[in-house]
Design a protein around this motif. Sequence first.
Motif, PDB file in Angstrom:
ATOM      1  N   ALA A   1       1.363 -53.179   3.596  1.00 27.84           N
ATOM      2  CA  ALA A   1       2.726 -53.735   3.646  1.00 27.84           C
ATOM      3  C   ALA A   1       2.757 -55.223   3.315  1.00 27.84           C
ATOM      4  O   ALA A   1       3.790 -55.875   3.475  1.00 27.84           O
ATOM      5  N   SER A   2       1.629 -55.771   2.834  1.00 30.27           N
ATOM      6  CA  SER A   2       1.596 -57.232   2.612  1.00 30.27           C
ATOM      7  C   SER A   2       2.415 -57.634   1.395  1.00 30.27           C
ATOM      8  O   SER A   2       2.717 -56.817   0.518  1.00 30.27           O
ATOM      9  N   LEU A   3       2.670 -58.924   1.340  1.00 27.90           N
ATOM     10  CA  LEU A   3       3.364 -59.503   0.194  1.00 27.90           C
ATOM     11  C   LEU A   3       2.526 -59.330  -1.084  1.00 27.90           C
ATOM     12  O   LEU A   3       3.056 -59.053  -2.163  1.00 27.90           O
ATOM     13  N   LEU A   4       1.217 -59.475  -0.934  1.00 23.08           N
ATOM     14  CA  LEU A   4       0.344 -59.306  -2.102  1.00 23.08           C
ATOM     15  C   LEU A   4       0.487 -57.899  -2.677  1.00 23.08           C
ATOM     16  O   LEU A   4       0.680 -57.716  -3.886  1.00 23.08           O
ATOM     17  N   ASN A   5       0.417 -56.901  -1.798  1.00 17.96           N
ATOM     18  CA  ASN A   5       0.536 -55.533  -2.309  1.00 17.96           C
ATOM     19  C   ASN A   5       1.946 -55.237  -2.823  1.00 17.96           C
ATOM     20  O   ASN A   5       2.121 -54.440  -3.738  1.00 17.96           O
ATOM     21  N   TRP A   6       2.933 -55.892  -2.244  1.00 15.92           N
ATOM     22  CA  TRP A   6       4.308 -55.758  -2.761  1.00 15.92           C
ATOM     23  C   TRP A   6       4.354 -56.230  -4.218  1.00 15.92           C
ATOM     24  O   TRP A   6       4.910 -55.563  -5.098  1.00 15.92           O
ATOM     25  N   HIS A   7       3.762 -57.395  -4.476  1.00 18.35           N
ATOM     26  CA  HIS A   7       3.746 -57.907  -5.858  1.00 18.35           C
ATOM     27  C   HIS A   7       3.002 -56.945  -6.787  1.00 18.35           C
ATOM     28  O   HIS A   7       3.450 -56.669  -7.896  1.00 18.35           O
ATOM     29  N   LYS A   8       1.849 -56.450  -6.300  1.00 19.55           N
ATOM     30  CA  LYS A   8       1.064 -55.546  -7.158  1.00 19.55           C
ATOM     31  C   LYS A   8       1.845 -54.289  -7.499  1.00 19.55           C
ATOM     32  O   LYS A   8       1.846 -53.828  -8.641  1.00 19.55           O
ATOM     33  N   ARG A   9       2.515 -53.759  -6.470  1.00 27.26           N
ATOM     34  CA  ARG A   9       3.255 -52.513  -6.709  1.00 27.26           C
ATOM     35  C   ARG A   9       4.436 -52.764  -7.640  1.00 27.26           C
ATOM     36  O   ARG A   9       4.745 -51.949  -8.514  1.00 27.26           O
ATOM     37  N   LEU A  10       5.107 -53.898  -7.460  1.00 28.30           N
ATOM     38  CA  LEU A  10       6.231 -54.212  -8.355  1.00 28.30           C
ATOM     39  C   LEU A  10       5.768 -54.350  -9.805  1.00 28.30           C
ATOM     40  O   LEU A  10       6.418 -53.853 -10.737  1.00 28.30           O
TER      41      LEU A  10
END
Length: 570
Positions: free
Chosen positions: A467-476
């Motif tokens: 749920a991290s911001l890093l993974n949010w960016h990667k998924r986007l």
Amino acid sequence: MKSITVMLAAMLAAMAALGPARAAEPAPKPWWKGAVIYEIYPRSFQDSDGDGLGDLNGITRRLDYLADLGVDAIWLTPIYPSPQVDFGYDVSDYRAIDPRFGTMADFDRLVASAAKRHIRVVIDLVLNHTSDQHQWFKQSRRSRDDPKRDWYIWRDGRAGGPPNNWISIFGHSAWKYDALTKQYYLHQFMPEQPDLNWRNPAVETAMFDAARFWLDPGVTGFRLDAVTSIYEDPAFRDAKPTGGISNFGDPNQDRAMTDNLPEVHDVIKRLRKVADGYAGDRVLIGETYLPNVAELDKWYGTAGSNGGGDELTLPMDLQLGFADRLDAATLRVRIMDAETGIHRREPLYVFDNHDQRRSWDRLGDGAHNDAIAKVVATVLLASRDTAMMYYGEEIGMPTTDPARKEDVRDPNGMTGWPKEKGRDGSRTPMQWDAGLNAGFSLAAKTWLPVPASYAARNVAVEARDPASLLNWHKRLIALRRAYPALRDGDTRLVATGDTNVLAWVRRVAGRPAVLVACNVSAEAHTLRLAPDEAAGRARVLLASAEGTPGVDVAALALEPYGVFIGELAR
Ligand code: NOJ
């Protein structure tokens, strides 16, 4: 002379040889359309030799991280030899690498290693000024009749003071008296950054040669520093005060005498021709702080060439990202501006860079900063745009200002302290892990201190948290690549009367449309869409509230600063 019929027959034969499929193929999309460009401040990204300062080999070491994040290109702020008064924006040689950052061989290795990972390298080109230690300026200073005198802007004083009332962007008079030849020279930034005289054609020739020096071996293009300021009023008329006092204690001035003079467009057209002379969609990215979209539009140029203009490929849209707070109505206006005001060309959205406070706390409210940063990332990465990111934005690095004047490194902070703390706060070392110096360096002391936040907020920790911001960016970024509507689709803003939620639908012919909804408020809110905007159940592609496989878009519940991205059935 051949008859028209014979010529036509030859043309038709040539077209037939291409075959029907070939003739109907659309022009290939240039790489930068929809790309993600990642800004690196080399001093702060990764130190490889233990001197406390980031370097080129450090960047090379981190390329796998960048490839995994999904970036298409990196932009390096200046790596040229420089006295580093303005950390590289004071260039003393445009055709070499500052030994602090490495060697030309290190640079070539970085470009080649990046290319293997399909990452292109863009570098900074500082057109407006050089360092006062550049050979050109050293010569120019020597005497009033030196052949290089007119490469810079020298004037006699007026009534015992500077030639006019112009104030430098970095505070105080924009003129410095030089006792050697008893004249003043112009510097729109620090006194150590004398302005070049672009009315002298020799300056253009030298600078374009420098550009070719980097384009020849394969640099993808340039981010053009302070490009709006390269010409000044030829009569050097006084600037008009606009009232108020700047953070440096100077009267605020209208910048009509030093910014956006029409002559600059001719230079950029010629530089674009230089860049377009190379294969591979080279780019000119502009540092274009402009008051409105009509001004931004001018920087794309008019005639068509590779993506729709004959000037800058991507003038930065700094209006959308550099607001002080998120507000649905304002964001809608800015997105519509980009949709309608630049003739369908590609906007380059930017929320963060090395000159501004980081968006994590600039736009954060203190209670929901990570959720707000997810909204920012969504606007940046789910829009029809080229997206510019800044190192550390993907993990929510905070702005960490120096605590004491003696710790300040940025010349702006030194001139303006304590009101203006300078830009060090957004240039702190990248937070890689919870180890020594956040994994940035093995030195006893890093050039700027590592913020205390590194222990909990770093790449290693965030990589493990889905749920991290890093993974949010990667998924986007992955979605942006995988879904045609997000990659190529048009944008239609929906629910435009909603004051809490910013929502849009991206659509491309023959493929499912994608709905993006961002609650930009601290209250839970239900988005209601009209049936002609979007209807039915949407399959969730990415949502901040986990666990909902599909939702009815007629009433879409969003938590505070919640985001929903879903594929529509129709
Ligand atoms: C804009 C750059 O981004 C900034 O860092 C620099 O100080 C000025 N231009 C002067 O080159």
